[in-house]
Scaffold this motif. Structure first.
Motif, PDB file in Angstrom:
ATOM      1  N   HIS A  41       6.701  87.878 112.130  1.00 24.14           N
ATOM      2  CA  HIS A  41       6.121  89.016 111.415  1.00 24.14           C
ATOM      3  C   HIS A  41       4.622  89.076 111.658  1.00 24.14           C
ATOM      4  N   SER A  51      -2.465  95.634 114.887  1.00 18.39           N
ATOM      5  CA  SER A  51      -3.856  95.728 114.423  1.00 18.39           C
ATOM      6  C   SER A  51      -4.819  95.707 115.605  1.00 18.39           C
ATOM      7  N   SER A  62       2.217  92.081 113.460  1.00 13.08           N
ATOM      8  CA  SER A  62       1.097  92.674 112.729  1.00 13.08           C
ATOM      9  C   SER A  62      -0.199  92.531 113.508  1.00 13.08           C
ATOM     10  N   ARG A  63      -0.430  91.362 114.110  1.00 12.83           N
ATOM     11  CA  ARG A  63      -1.668  91.143 114.856  1.00 12.83           C
ATOM     12  C   ARG A  63      -1.729  92.073 116.076  1.00 12.83           C
ATOM     13  N   VAL A 112       7.608  96.367 110.064  1.00 15.97           N
ATOM     14  CA  VAL A 112       7.145  95.261 110.894  1.00 15.97           C
ATOM     15  C   VAL A 112       8.237  94.207 111.011  1.00 15.97           C
TER      16      VAL A 112
END
Length: 286
Positions: A35, A43, A39-40, A24
Motif C-alpha cells: 500500500h 505522490s 501511495s509513494r 490504493v
C-alpha cells in the motif's frame, strides 16, 4: 515535451491502477506491491507534474479532471503496449485451409493421400469438408474445392482442370465370368442414377445385368462390389487404389464420359502461400 519530461512508467502504472480500481489497496493487490509503495509512486507522480491528480471519494479516491485525462491517456498507452507485446510474443498463424471435396472422392482418393501433404507441409492446417455440386465460398468459408465439373461455373471462380472423368465396371476377381455371361447384379449410385443405361448404350459388346441396384454414394457401391454383391459402375479415380491392389478387377477398362474433375477457387485477392502449396500438391496427385 521532451522524452525526459515524461514521468516514470512505474509511477504511471500505479496511478492508472488506482484510478481504474478506485482505491490504493486494490491497486496494490493488482500490481503485487505494498500500500505504501503505491501511495509513494502516485505522490511522486503528482509532485513531478505539479498537478493534483486524485481527490478523496468516500473511503476511496477518484481522479481530478486533470487526473482523469492523464489516467485515460495512460490506460490507452498501456493497452497499446500490451497488444503489441502479445503480437510479438505469439507465433504468426495462418487461418486453416478449408478444402471441399465430393464425399466419395474424399474417402477413396483424397484422404488416403492427404498424409503425404501433411508430411511435406507440417505447418499448414487443412480442414476437409465434404460436399458436391454448386458452392458458396463465402457462406461455407471454403478456400478450395474439388468437384466434377458437371454444373454451371460461376464467372467469379477460377477453375483448374485436374483429370478427365472415366467410368467402367469393377468387381471382385471371381465375379468376372458372371459379368461376361450377363449373370450379374449392376450396382450404381443415386447421385448418377442413369449411369448404367448410358454406359451400356455405348458398349453393345457388354451383356446387360439381371437388375440394377442403387446405393446412396459411390463409396458404398464400391464396398458392395468389393464384398461380392455385384458389379459397380465406378469412376476410375475413386476405384484406382482398389484396382491397383487387386481388390477390384476392371476387366474392360474405363471409358471417358466427356466430363472432368476440377479444382475451383474464388477470384479476388489471390490465394495465400499455403493455399498455393495445397493446390500444387493436388495437381501433382491428380
Amino acid at each position: 515535451m521532451k522524452r525526459s519530461d515524461i514521468p516514470s512508467l512505474d509511477d504511471l502504472r500505479a496511478f492508472e491502477a488506482v484510478t481504474r480500481l478506485g482505491s490504493v489497496r486494490a491497486a496494490a493487490i493488482e500490481l503485487a506491491l505494498t500500500h505504501g509503495a503505491i501511495s509513494r509512486r502516485v505522490s511522486k507522480l503528482a509532485a513531478d507534474l505539479k498537478l493534483q491528480l486524485l481527490e478523496p471519494d468516500g473511503r476511496g479516491v477518484r481522479p481530478t479532471p486533470d487526473g482523469e485525462r492523464l489516467a485515460l491517456a495512460t490506460s490507452n498507452a498501456l493497452k497499446g503496449i500490451s497488444t503489441t507485446l502479445a503480437e510479438i510474443r505469439s507465433p504468426l498463424t495462418s487461418p486453416p485451409i478449408v478444402l471441399s471435396c465430393e464425399r466419395s472422392l474424399a474417402m477413396r482418393w483424397l484422404i488416403p493421400r492427404l498424409s503425404d501433404f501433411q508430411d511435406r507441409h507440417p505447418g499448414i492446417d487443412v480442414h476437409l469438408s465434404t460436399g458436391g455440386g454448386p458452392l458458396d465460398f463465402v457462406r461455407e468459408r471454403i478456400t478450395l474445392a474439388i468437384r466434377r465439373l458437371d454444373f454451371p461455373m460461376d464467372p467469379d471462380w477460377t477453375v483448374t482442370t485436374l483429370a478427365a472423368e472415366a467410368v467402367g465396371p469393377v468387381m471382385q476377381p471371381d465375379m468376372a465370368a458372371r459379368f461376361e455371361s450377363g449373370d450379374y447384379l449392376a450396382l450404381g449410385s443415386r447421385t448418377r442414377p442413369e449411369a448404367w443405361q448410358k454406359w451400356l448404350a455405348t458398349r453393345p459388346d457388354i451383356p446387360p445385368p439381371r437388375d440394377i441396384r442403387l446405393y446412396d454414394h459411390h463409396f458404398m457401391m464400391l464396398e458392395a462390389a468389393a464384398n461380392g454383391l455385384g458389379v459397380a459402375l465406378s469412376p476410375q479415380i475413386i476405384a484406382a487404389d482398389d484396382t491397383a491392389r487387386g481388390r477390384l478387377l476392371a476387366p474392360v477398362g474405363f471409358d471417358a464420359d466427356g466430363t472432368f474433375y476440377g479444382l475451383i477457387q474464388p477470384k479476388g485477392n489471390g490465394p495465400t502461400e499455403h493455399a498455393k502449396a495445397l493446390k500444387k500438391w493436388i495437381m501433382q496427385q491428380a
